[in-house]
Design a protein around this motif. Structure first.
Motif: not given
Length: 480
Positions: A166, A252, A254-255, A257-258, A425, A429
């Motif tokens: 992070d 955001d 996390t979402n 890049r998921d 964002t 990752r």
């Protein structure tokens, strides 16, 4: 994850070409608009021996060369933010002086690491040993991050030994471009497109990244890399992931890049006959004679300066839709564009009147011009005594013209600001990087197994004729 806005920015490679052309101009432009924290200090470091005043003079010269005068407001204030500390990253003893120069940032430290890959490990060790990798420090990593999956993991492991995920910001500057971000706005901000964004309605997709330049100053790096690793592994696969991903729950880090990593993991291994590689020979660009790759390099090489790939995403949304990727050097013009061709209408009610329909085409231009064009069928004006005539007409949005006021920004402006403020964002990752390398490594293994030779093409052309055949055997023409 602790969010903080840094009041110190440490630039490694501060006297390099990227700093001159992009980083310093981006920071100066942000400063001119009041977007930098008034308290932020910018510390440059590199091997070059100079003091604060020398670095400020270097920065001034860079800004006068690469930043338009109208964006240099408050130049004196910006230059006063700059300090400099020389450092040989291979000498651990130098990091104590660097830490002293940085001082103790009350709010936090953001580090931008733009160095040779061989210096990553000693730099990370030096940062950790000197206290510049604590919980108030984050790091941005400029490519190249390895040459294959194994070396990429090695680098990421080294960085992860001092910084948690992070606080790691892997940079792909394409993600800082306005039109790339507009991909998400186009898809998820308009009901018109998302219901049609699937295999039932889209015939195929093309992504082209073409350059007119040759090797320039990147001789050593490029011959060890080639077009596949230099362009496809990062920029083009990121464009593909944004284009093909499922709607994230929210915008955001996390979402978003998921969803991207799901696409990258769904890429089918490329089969025999689904790639073409080429290498340019002497020709002409814009009327100017240019040498061939072998002449520029000064020796024979099989490194590809062009690659075309027919890719497939094996998931519910995209099953059966080919994605054609093409990139090359010494092409006729510089462009980055995405072409989405929709399927033909299932039945034309106008065919009995002599009219011919063509599929709708969405063209998203990323550079050099930022624009979005959607072609629609329309009736040609007239009395139709000789038949009902249809023609494809464009609905075009030139992004700079559509919005009065906003400046055309350097992509690094947004990325540097996001690094300073801690928004991941638009950064890549680790699992994305490794999914990209897994696919790329499989292609390179296939080439090695087949002992594939780069086909020659004339500088100023669109690559080897085999690349045209790659699409045309499916009844598709490259958009040019």
């Amino acid at each position: 994850m602790v969010k903080f806005t840094s009041n110190r920015l440490l630039l490694f490679g501060a006297t390099g070409d990227l700093s001159r052309r992009m980083l310093l101009p981006s920071l100066c432009a942000l400063n001119a608009e009041g977007l930098l924290d008034p308290q932020i200090e910018i510390i440059g470091t590199a091997r070059s021996e100079m003091d604060d005043q020398g670095f400020r003079a270097f920065a001034r010269q860079s800004l006068e060369q690469f930043l338009p005068a109208e964006r240099r407001g408050g130049l004196a204030t910006f230059l006063n933010r700059l300090t400099y500390q020389p450092l040989d990253a291979t000498d651990p003893s130098g990091f104590a002086a660097l830490a002293e120069k940085v001082g103790k940032p009350e709010q936090g430290l953001s580090i931008f690491l733009s160095t040779a890959p061989s210096l990553f490990e000693p730099t990370i060790r030096g940062l950790a040993a000197s206290g510049l990798a604590n919980e108030r420090c984050r790091i941005g990593l400029e490519k190249p991050l390895g040459t294959d999956l194994e070396s990429s993991k090695h680098i990421n492991d080294a960085v992860a030994s001092a910084f948690p995920e992070d606080r790691i910001f892997r940079i792909d500057h394409y993600l800082g471009k306005e039109t790339v971000q507009n991909l998400l706005a186009l898809r998820f901000g308009n009901l018109l497109f998302e219901p049609l964004w699937n295999a039932a309605h889209i015939d195929h997709v093309q992504i082209t990244v073409s350059e007119t330049v040759g090797l320039e100053s990147r001789v050593g790096y490029y011959d060890d890399s080639g077009a596949l690793r230099d362009m496809v592994q990062n920029h083009m696969l990121q464009l593909l992931a944004l284009l093909a991903m499922e709607p994230p729950v929210s915008y955001d880090a996390t979402n978003v890049r998921d969803e991207k990593v799901k696409v990258l993991r769904s890429l089918r291994a490329v089969a025999d006959g689904e790639t073409v590689i080429g290498q340019y020979r002497a020709g002409a660009i814009a009327g100017q004679a240019v040498p061939g790759y072998d002449e520029e390099l000064g020796k024979p090489s099989n490194t590809e300066t062009f690659v075309a790939i027919k890719a497939h995403i094996d998931n519910w949304r995209w099953k059966g839709v080919p994605f054609y990727l093409r990139t090359g050097k010494r092409m006729p013009r510089r462009t980055t564009e995405i072409v989405v061709q929709f399927r033909q209408v299932p039945h034309s009610i106008f065919s009995g009147r002599g009219a011919r329909t063509v599929p709708n085409l969405l063209v998203i231009g990323i550079q050099p011009e930022e624009n979005i064009t959607l072609s629609l069928m329309a009736k040609v004006p007239g009395l139709d005594r000789n038949g009902f005539a249809l023609r494809s007409v464009p609905l075009a949005i030139t992004m700079p013209d559509a919005f009065a006021g906003p400046q055309r920004r350097i992509a690094y402006e947004r990325l540097l600001l996001d690094l300073i403020e801690g928004d991941q964002t638009l950064f890549v990752r680790r699992d994305e990087v490794e999914a990209q390398w897994t696919w790329i490594d499989a292609i390179r293994a296939l080439w090695a197994e087949q002992q594939l030779e780069a086909r020659t093409y004339t500088a100023g052309s669109w690559g080897p004729s085999a690349a045209i055949a790659l699409a045309e055997r499916d009844g598709i023409s490259w958009h040019e």
